[in-house]
Motif scaffolding. Sequence first.
Motif, PDB file in Angstrom:
ATOM      1  N   PRO A  71       0.811  -1.228   0.000  1.00  0.00           N
ATOM      2  CA  PRO A  71       0.000   0.000   0.000  1.00  0.00           C
ATOM      3  C   PRO A  71       0.840   1.273   0.000  1.00  0.00           C
ATOM      4  CG  PRO A  71      -0.728  -1.532   1.707  1.00  0.00           C
ATOM      5  CD  PRO A  71       0.580  -2.029   1.207  1.00  0.00           C
ATOM      6  N   TRP A 120      -2.217   6.283   2.767  1.00  0.00           N
ATOM      7  CA  TRP A 120      -3.634   6.341   2.398  1.00  0.00           C
ATOM      8  C   TRP A 120      -4.453   7.311   3.223  1.00  0.00           C
ATOM      9  CZ3 TRP A 120      -7.430   3.874   5.727  1.00  0.00           C
ATOM     10  CH2 TRP A 120      -6.870   3.248   6.849  1.00  0.00           C
ATOM     11  N   ARG A 121      -3.863   7.908   4.263  1.00  0.00           N
ATOM     12  CA  ARG A 121      -4.612   8.864   5.079  1.00  0.00           C
ATOM     13  C   ARG A 121      -3.863  10.193   5.136  1.00  0.00           C
ATOM     14  NH1 ARG A 121      -6.144   6.120  10.661  1.00  0.00           N
ATOM     15  NH2 ARG A 121      -7.446   7.971  10.792  1.00  0.00           N
ATOM     16  N   THR A 176      -8.690  10.768   2.167  1.00  0.00           N
ATOM     17  CA  THR A 176      -8.455   9.355   2.457  1.00  0.00           C
ATOM     18  C   THR A 176      -8.564   8.581   1.149  1.00  0.00           C
ATOM     19  OG1 THR A 176      -9.367   9.514   4.694  1.00  0.00           O
ATOM     20  CG2 THR A 176      -9.257   7.319   3.723  1.00  0.00           C
ATOM     21  N   LEU A 212      -8.757   4.742  -0.631  1.00  0.00           N
ATOM     22  CA  LEU A 212      -9.167   3.396  -0.239  1.00  0.00           C
ATOM     23  C   LEU A 212      -8.897   2.355  -1.319  1.00  0.00           C
ATOM     24  CD1 LEU A 212     -12.679   4.199   1.314  1.00  0.00           C
ATOM     25  CD2 LEU A 212     -10.480   4.072   2.495  1.00  0.00           C
ATOM     26  N   MET A 242      -3.959  -0.996  -2.036  1.00  0.00           N
ATOM     27  CA  MET A 242      -4.168  -1.787  -0.826  1.00  0.00           C
ATOM     28  C   MET A 242      -4.732  -3.148  -1.232  1.00  0.00           C
ATOM     29  SD  MET A 242      -6.017  -0.449   2.599  1.00  0.00           S
ATOM     30  CE  MET A 242      -5.047   1.052   2.529  1.00  0.00           C
ATOM     31  N   TYR A 244     -11.939  -3.438   4.161  1.00  0.00           N
ATOM     32  CA  TYR A 244     -11.242  -3.220   5.425  1.00  0.00           C
ATOM     33  C   TYR A 244     -10.550  -1.871   5.486  1.00  0.00           C
ATOM     34  CZ  TYR A 244      -6.985  -5.391   3.283  1.00  0.00           C
ATOM     35  OH  TYR A 244      -5.914  -5.723   2.501  1.00  0.00           O
ATOM     36  N   SER A 245     -10.114  -1.321   4.339  1.00  0.00           N
ATOM     37  CA  SER A 245      -9.541   0.027   4.376  1.00  0.00           C
ATOM     38  C   SER A 245     -10.621   1.038   4.751  1.00  0.00           C
ATOM     39  CB  SER A 245      -8.891   0.387   3.039  1.00  0.00           C
ATOM     40  OG  SER A 245      -9.804   0.291   1.972  1.00  0.00           O
ATOM     41  N   SER A 298      -5.446   3.041  12.168  1.00  0.00           N
ATOM     42  CA  SER A 298      -4.449   2.603  11.203  1.00  0.00           C
ATOM     43  C   SER A 298      -4.606   1.101  10.975  1.00  0.00           C
ATOM     44  CB  SER A 298      -3.039   2.897  11.722  1.00  0.00           C
ATOM     45  OG  SER A 298      -2.869   4.279  11.918  1.00  0.00           O
ATOM     46  N   LEU A 299      -4.005   0.612   9.905  1.00  0.00           N
ATOM     47  CA  LEU A 299      -4.039  -0.828   9.667  1.00  0.00           C
ATOM     48  C   LEU A 299      -3.302  -1.554  10.782  1.00  0.00           C
ATOM     49  CD1 LEU A 299      -3.265  -1.113   5.836  1.00  0.00           C
ATOM     50  CD2 LEU A 299      -5.482  -1.232   6.949  1.00  0.00           C
TER      51      LEU A 299
END
Length: 327
Positions: free
Chosen positions: A222, A225-226, A231, A233, A239, A253-254, A263-264
Motif C-alpha cells: 500500500p 492512504w490517510r 483518504t 481506499l 491496498m 477493510y480500508s 491505522s491498519l
Amino acid sequence: MAYLEAKKGEKVVLYERNPNQEKNPKPCSGGCATTWLNYVELKPPKDVIADEVTGYDIYFEGKELVSYRGSRTILYILKRGYFERWLQQEAEKEGASVIYKAFYPSEIPDEHLVLAEGAGGFIKKSLGLDEKRKFTDFHTGVQLIGETPNVEEHVVKIYLTKYASTGYAWVFPHHLGGEVGLGVTLPHSKEAWPYLYKWMEENGIKINPVIKQTHIIPTNYPQKWRYERVTILGDDAYMTNPLTGGGIQAALYSAYFASNNRSLPLSLNLMYKLLYRMRNKFLSQPLDKSARMIKTYGMEMGKVLDKGWEKSIGTNTRSIIKTLLLS
C-alpha cells in the motif's frame, strides 16, 4: 465508506460515475473472504452472491498440487455490480446522497474527500498524492464469463502456468456459469488474450462467453492512504494482496479502519510486506520452484482455514513466513 459514515450520522455525498452497476459492473472476479464482510458487519443478501466457496484446487501445468475441501464458507463470489448497487442503496437508507455520472472536483473541498477510483486513481494523481510505481507492480487481467463445463460449484481453481507471466490463471464459479481468466505483468499486456486462449486450448477449458473483460490489477504494497483532508481506499491506495491482486475485501477493510479513525493493524502490514516479498521471489525463479512454493502455501492455508478463517490474520502471517523459509 459512504455506508459506514452515513450510518454514524455523518453528512455524505457519494459521487458515482457508473449509473448502472448491474449492467456495466467493474471488471472483477468477485471473490471476497467472508471474514472481512463479518468484520465490517455486512450481510449481503442472497441475490448478490453468485457462489459460496468452501474449497480450492491448485494445479501446476495440469498436475494437482493442492486440493482443499472444507465444511464452512471461506469465500463469497459476489455479483460485483449487484453488490455495489446494494451497498449504495444501504448508504442511501442511512441518509447518504448520490450524484450520478459525476464530474469529480479538481480541488479538495472543504469537507473530507474519500477517493476510491480503482487502480487508475485520476483524482489522486491530479492532487499530487500518487506514489510512483514500477510497471511490473501492476498486472493486466483478462477474463471470460459465461457457460463452461470446467467449473465446479463451491470451488475456486488456480493454475500455475508458463502462459501467465504473473504465474497463474483461474476458473471460478459465477452466476452466469463460470469465469476463466489469466494475468500478466503490465509490460506483457498485449500478450494477455493470446496467452489466455492458448492456455485454454492446451488445458481443454471451454467457455461460451457472455462477458469479456480486461482490467488493471495493482499487486504491490500500500501507499500512504490517510491525509489531513483526503483518504484513499482499496485499489486506489494499492491496498491489495500482492500475490493475487486487487480485491473487494481490500476496499472493505480500508474503509472500515478509515471510518473508525484507525491505522491498519501491524499484523496486516507485516502480511502485506511478506506477501510482496513472496511475490517477488515467485516471479524471479523457475516455475517449478514457484510450484513447490505455492504447494507449501496452499497446504498451510488449508490448516489456517480448518482452524477458522475469522481468526486467521496472525496465523496466515505465520504460514507466509513458513512458506518463505521452506521454499
